[in-house]
Design a protein around this motif. Structure first.
Motif: not given
Length: 201
Positions: A34-40, A103-109, A127-142
């Motif tokens: 899973t995405l979580e396992e890969d990130l861990n 986050k990951e999704t099975q959606n294609h589009t 977090v951003v307001a305090q100067g931290g680096i914030c983002f999301v990692i998105l996976r299109f699983a299929k």
């Protein structure tokens, strides 16, 4: 074990199309990761190599019922999530605080915004307001396509939805504003390489 949210609602877990609970069993590329396992695994590599210290945040749980016949056979029967979680991962690299959601999704589009919650967006903005680096990692699983999307873009799409716009992010928008992350061996998902380019870490 039965888990409940703070409001008392029963936690049912995600189910796959066959109706079975999806206990992180999404298969892709014949690896079963899973995405979580890969990130861990990625974060363990970063820690081992002294690159960054990033961990998955534990979800706080309040245990309310235990079948306690003996210490060695104690079984948790019922528990509650104590509070809404914020984001999945946080840590530090070269003196910079890093905080992100995966986050990951099975959606294609497109990527549905209902995968995110208002308290998570609020947390990321703080977090951003305090100067931290914030983002999301998105996976299109299929298609096994992975992107790093900076939080400022997520905020734009979230606010667009609140203003009556799309309830998802088009894949074309993610491709235009996000940063593709190829799947490798060590590390599995090298998001730090993207952060080094964006923030000169």
């Amino acid at each position: 074990m039965e888990l409940r949210y703070p409001n008392g609602k029963r936690y049912k877990g995600k189910k796959n199309k066959a109706g079975r609970k999806n206990a992180n069993q999404i298969l892709y590329g014949n690896r079963g990761m899973t995405l979580e396992e890969d990130l861990n695994e990625t974060n363990a590599y970063y820690l081992q190599e002294g690159i960054a210290v990033i961990h998955k945040k534990p979800t706080p749980i309040q245990i309310v019922q235990v079948d306690y016949q003996s210490r060695s056979t104690a079984v948790i029967k019922e528990a509650y999530f104590k509070q809404p979680s914020t984001t999945d991962y946080n840590g530090v690299m070269n003196g910079k605080y890093i905080d992100f959601e995966a986050k990951e999704t099975q959606n294609h589009t497109s990527f549905p915004l209902h995968n995110f919650h208002e308290h998570q967006i609020t947390h990321m903005k703080q977090v951003v307001a305090q100067g931290g680096i914030c983002f999301v990692i998105l996976r299109f699983a299929k298609g096994e396509e992975i992107f790093l999307l900076e939080s400022r873009h997520l905020f734009f799409y979230w606010d667009r939805m609140l203003a009556g716009g799309r309830k998802s992010i088009k894949k074309e928008e993610i491709e235009a504003n996000g940063h593709p992350i190829p799947v490798g061996y060590r590390p599995r998902i090298d998001y730090i390489a993207i952060l080094k380019q964006l923030y000169a870490l």
